[in-house]
Scaffold this motif. Structure first.
Motif, mmCIF file in Angstrom:
data_model
loop_
_atom_site.group_PDB
_atom_site.id
_atom_site.type_symbol
_atom_site.label_atom_id
_atom_site.label_comp_id
_atom_site.label_asym_id
_atom_site.label_seq_id
_atom_site.Cartn_x
_atom_site.Cartn_y
_atom_site.Cartn_z
ATOM 1 N N LEU A 142 0.835 -1.205 0.000
ATOM 2 C CA LEU A 142 0.000 0.000 0.000
ATOM 3 C C LEU A 142 0.866 1.250 0.000
ATOM 4 O O LEU A 142 1.826 1.346 0.763
ATOM 5 C CB LEU A 142 -0.908 0.024 1.235
ATOM 6 C CG LEU A 142 -1.822 1.246 1.340
ATOM 7 C CD1 LEU A 142 -2.929 1.193 0.291
ATOM 8 C CD2 LEU A 142 -2.431 1.350 2.744
ATOM 9 N N LEU A 143 0.502 2.196 -0.853
ATOM 10 C CA LEU A 143 1.143 3.512 -0.888
ATOM 11 C C LEU A 143 0.074 4.572 -0.691
ATOM 12 O O LEU A 143 -0.925 4.613 -1.419
ATOM 13 C CB LEU A 143 1.843 3.740 -2.232
ATOM 14 C CG LEU A 143 2.398 5.154 -2.462
ATOM 15 C CD1 LEU A 143 3.572 5.433 -1.522
ATOM 16 C CD2 LEU A 143 2.826 5.340 -3.920
ATOM 17 N N ALA A 144 0.255 5.427 0.301
ATOM 18 C CA ALA A 144 -0.668 6.541 0.525
ATOM 19 C C ALA A 144 -0.244 7.709 -0.360
ATOM 20 O O ALA A 144 0.931 8.083 -0.384
ATOM 21 C CB ALA A 144 -0.659 6.951 1.992
ATOM 22 N N VAL A 145 -1.196 8.269 -1.087
ATOM 23 C CA VAL A 145 -0.911 9.399 -1.977
ATOM 24 C C VAL A 145 -1.718 10.605 -1.530
ATOM 25 O O VAL A 145 -2.957 10.574 -1.500
ATOM 26 C CB VAL A 145 -1.246 9.059 -3.440
ATOM 27 C CG1 VAL A 145 -0.999 10.270 -4.337
ATOM 28 C CG2 VAL A 145 -0.417 7.868 -3.920
ATOM 29 N N PHE A 146 -1.015 11.653 -1.151
ATOM 30 C CA PHE A 146 -1.661 12.906 -0.775
ATOM 31 C C PHE A 146 -1.416 13.920 -1.880
ATOM 32 O O PHE A 146 -0.274 14.269 -2.174
ATOM 33 C CB PHE A 146 -1.109 13.435 0.551
ATOM 34 C CG PHE A 146 -1.503 14.859 0.848
ATOM 35 C CD1 PHE A 146 -2.837 15.218 0.964
ATOM 36 C CD2 PHE A 146 -0.539 15.845 0.991
ATOM 37 C CE1 PHE A 146 -3.206 16.525 1.224
ATOM 38 C CE2 PHE A 146 -0.892 17.155 1.258
ATOM 39 C CZ PHE A 146 -2.234 17.498 1.371
ATOM 40 N N VAL A 147 -2.495 14.367 -2.505
ATOM 41 C CA VAL A 147 -2.390 15.349 -3.577
ATOM 42 C C VAL A 147 -2.586 16.742 -2.993
ATOM 43 O O VAL A 147 -3.665 17.070 -2.499
ATOM 44 C CB VAL A 147 -3.434 15.081 -4.686
ATOM 45 C CG1 VAL A 147 -3.290 16.130 -5.790
ATOM 46 C CG2 VAL A 147 -3.260 13.682 -5.258
ATOM 47 N N ASP A 148 -1.532 17.539 -3.036
ATOM 48 C CA ASP A 148 -1.623 18.930 -2.595
ATOM 49 C C ASP A 148 -2.193 19.741 -3.754
ATOM 50 O O ASP A 148 -1.493 20.112 -4.683
ATOM 51 C CB ASP A 148 -0.243 19.454 -2.191
ATOM 52 C CG ASP A 148 -0.298 20.862 -1.609
ATOM 53 O OD1 ASP A 148 -1.380 21.481 -1.639
ATOM 54 O OD2 ASP A 148 0.749 21.341 -1.146
ATOM 55 N N THR A 149 -3.488 19.994 -3.665
ATOM 56 C CA THR A 149 -4.217 20.646 -4.756
ATOM 57 C C THR A 149 -4.060 22.153 -4.781
ATOM 58 O O THR A 149 -4.479 22.806 -5.742
ATOM 59 C CB THR A 149 -5.713 20.328 -4.632
ATOM 60 O OG1 THR A 149 -6.189 20.849 -3.382
ATOM 61 C CG2 THR A 149 -5.962 18.829 -4.673
ATOM 62 N N GLY A 150 -3.496 22.709 -3.722
ATOM 63 C CA GLY A 150 -3.484 24.166 -3.595
ATOM 64 C C GLY A 150 -4.802 24.687 -3.056
ATOM 65 O O GLY A 150 -4.999 25.896 -2.936
ATOM 66 N N LEU A 151 -5.694 23.750 -2.702
ATOM 67 C CA LEU A 151 -7.044 24.108 -2.242
ATOM 68 C C LEU A 151 -7.263 23.678 -0.799
ATOM 69 O O LEU A 151 -8.406 23.585 -0.347
ATOM 70 C CB LEU A 151 -8.090 23.437 -3.147
ATOM 71 C CG LEU A 151 -7.940 23.689 -4.647
ATOM 72 C CD1 LEU A 151 -8.879 22.781 -5.432
ATOM 73 C CD2 LEU A 151 -8.206 25.159 -4.981
ATOM 74 N N MET A 152 -6.176 23.431 -0.086
ATOM 75 C CA MET A 152 -6.267 22.956 1.290
ATOM 76 C C MET A 152 -6.327 24.127 2.259
ATOM 77 O O MET A 152 -6.059 25.280 1.907
ATOM 78 C CB MET A 152 -5.068 22.069 1.624
ATOM 79 C CG MET A 152 -4.833 20.927 0.639
ATOM 80 S SD MET A 152 -6.228 19.797 0.509
ATOM 81 C CE MET A 152 -6.090 18.940 2.083
ATOM 82 N N ARG A 153 -6.654 23.816 3.513
ATOM 83 C CA ARG A 153 -6.688 24.848 4.542
ATOM 84 C C ARG A 153 -5.272 25.250 4.961
ATOM 85 O O ARG A 153 -4.294 24.625 4.567
ATOM 86 C CB ARG A 153 -7.483 24.347 5.753
ATOM 87 C CG ARG A 153 -8.980 24.265 5.501
ATOM 88 C CD ARG A 153 -9.722 23.640 6.661
ATOM 89 N NE ARG A 153 -9.398 22.227 6.813
ATOM 90 C CZ ARG A 153 -10.028 21.416 7.675
ATOM 91 N NH1 ARG A 153 -10.985 21.893 8.441
ATOM 92 N NH2 ARG A 153 -9.676 20.148 7.766
ATOM 93 N N LYS A 154 -5.179 26.262 5.762
ATOM 94 C CA LYS A 154 -3.891 26.816 6.173
ATOM 95 C C LYS A 154 -3.055 25.763 6.906
ATOM 96 O O LYS A 154 -3.525 25.132 7.858
ATOM 97 C CB LYS A 154 -4.115 28.024 7.092
ATOM 98 C CG LYS A 154 -2.896 28.899 7.297
ATOM 99 C CD LYS A 154 -3.274 30.194 7.993
ATOM 100 C CE LYS A 154 -2.095 31.145 8.071
ATOM 101 N NZ LYS A 154 -2.491 32.448 8.681
ATOM 102 N N ASP A 155 -1.840 25.554 6.435
ATOM 103 C CA ASP A 155 -0.865 24.622 7.019
ATOM 104 C C ASP A 155 -1.292 23.155 6.930
ATOM 105 O O ASP A 155 -0.642 22.281 7.513
ATOM 106 C CB ASP A 155 -0.581 24.970 8.496
ATOM 107 C CG ASP A 155 -0.031 26.376 8.665
ATOM 108 O OD1 ASP A 155 0.711 26.827 7.778
ATOM 109 O OD2 ASP A 155 -0.356 27.020 9.679
ATOM 110 N N GLU A 156 -2.362 22.858 6.213
ATOM 111 C CA GLU A 156 -2.877 21.492 6.184
ATOM 112 C C GLU A 156 -1.939 20.486 5.513
ATOM 113 O O GLU A 156 -1.791 19.363 6.022
ATOM 114 C CB GLU A 156 -4.247 21.474 5.511
ATOM 115 C CG GLU A 156 -5.026 20.201 5.768
ATOM 116 C CD GLU A 156 -6.503 20.372 5.520
ATOM 117 O OE1 GLU A 156 -7.292 19.660 6.148
ATOM 118 O OE2 GLU A 156 -6.885 21.228 4.686
#
Length: 315
Positions: free
Chosen positions: A48-62
């Motif tokens: 298993l590989l966890a993939v977090f996509v930083d969309t630029g649409l996240m909350r502050k410091d998220e």
């Protein structure tokens, strides 16, 4: 009565049967995807590989908080910085349904790239019951296309695995508590991120405005709850409207945008009632928003609408 221990045992065994080989898990740091990640991690281990996509649409410091959360979990995480791709895909898109579909498709295309690099053919998602119900699946009346359901492209070439698909939010929280997940009490945050809290065009500038406004609402509400001034709502945030109004600025006339404060109580997200935030707290939030964002925001209002007739989010 729902038994989280039994659910965990059954889910791990089911994932082993559903995903034979490598898989990636779409993770946002929220309770739904975190529970799905831990269950899949127990079932699949190094496959298993966890993939977090930083969309630029996240909350502050998220993004940094999500990375830290997964470092502590022992699950391998890959962060994909894709903000430029999302802002390009959302250029000029203001219709809520088109926005969700564009975001859903972009997620899948990125996950397909990452799955190919990892040699995986399965995509694990933290989809829960209200997601597919509100998307109109299985005979339900369509309210909006959740990006992880109705927003999925028809030509997706991965096999979905959704271990918490039939759970409601409170049941997911029970599982998270049993698993010892730190984000078990984290307030819900929409998968499309701040894009659905920005009713103006989704641009880096407008997302920056609503990000700061959301941070102020969350910060001041949490502080007030710690002081006993209110019970922490189930969900609380800010929305940026494209509506402008005339105001008074330092150099005379201003013409700023409008921010809406939204706070609700709910158990499952299917229905909700507005929270009665004390006026003193609302005043503090309003003043901090207009002081901090004085060049862009000229008015702050409070949403008193229940669900139904409204939804929790504005889009």
């Amino acid at each position: 009565m729902f038994d989280p221990v039994k659910f965990i045992d059954e889910s791990v065994e089911l994932i082993k049967k559903q995903a034979v080989g490598k898989a990636i898990i779409a993770c946002s740091g929220g309770v739904d995807s975190s529970v799905a990640a831990v269950l899949a991690g127990r079932a699949l281990g190094d496959n298993l590989l966890a993939v977090f996509v930083d969309t630029g649409l996240m909350r502050k410091d998220e993004p940094e908080e999500v990375e830290k959360m997964f470092r502590d979990s022992g699950i391998e995480l890959r962060r994909v910085n894709a903000s430029h791709e999302y802002f390009e895909a959302l250029r000029g898109v203001t219709d809520p349904e088109e926005k969700r579909k564009a975001i859903g498709e972009k997620f899948i295309r990125i996950f397909e790239r990452e799955a190919k690099a990892f040699g995986a053919k399965y995509l694990v998602q933290g989809t829960i019951a209200p997601d597919w119900m509100e998307s109109g699946a299985e005979g339900h009346t369509k309210i909006k296309s959740h990006h992880n359901v109705g927003g999925l492209p028809e030509d997706m070439n991965m096999i979905l695995v959704e271990p918490v698909r039939n759970l409601y939010k409170e049941e997911v929280r029970q599982v998270a508590r049993e698993l010892g997940i730190k984000s078990s009490e984290r307030q819900p945050f929409p998968g499309p991120g701040l894009a659905v809290r920005c009713l103006a065009e989704v641009t880096p500038k407008n997302i920056g405005i609503v990000r700061e406004a959301c941070h102020i609402v969350e910060d001041e509400t949490a502080k007030a709850a710690e002081k006993g001034k209110l019970k922490l709502p189930w969900q609380y945030f800010a929305v940026l409207l494209p509506a402008r109004s005339v105001g008074v600025g330092k150099s005379g006339r201003s013409y700023g945008m409008t921010v809406v404060i939204r706070a609700v109580e709910s158990a499952d997200g299917m229905t909700a009632t507005h929270s009665d935030i004390p006026l003193s707290v609302l005043n503090k939030i309003s003043k901090r928003i207009t002081d901090t964002l004085k060049d862009d925001v000229g008015r702050v209002v409070y949403d008193l609408t229940d669900k139904p007739p409204a939804t929790v989010e504005w889009e």
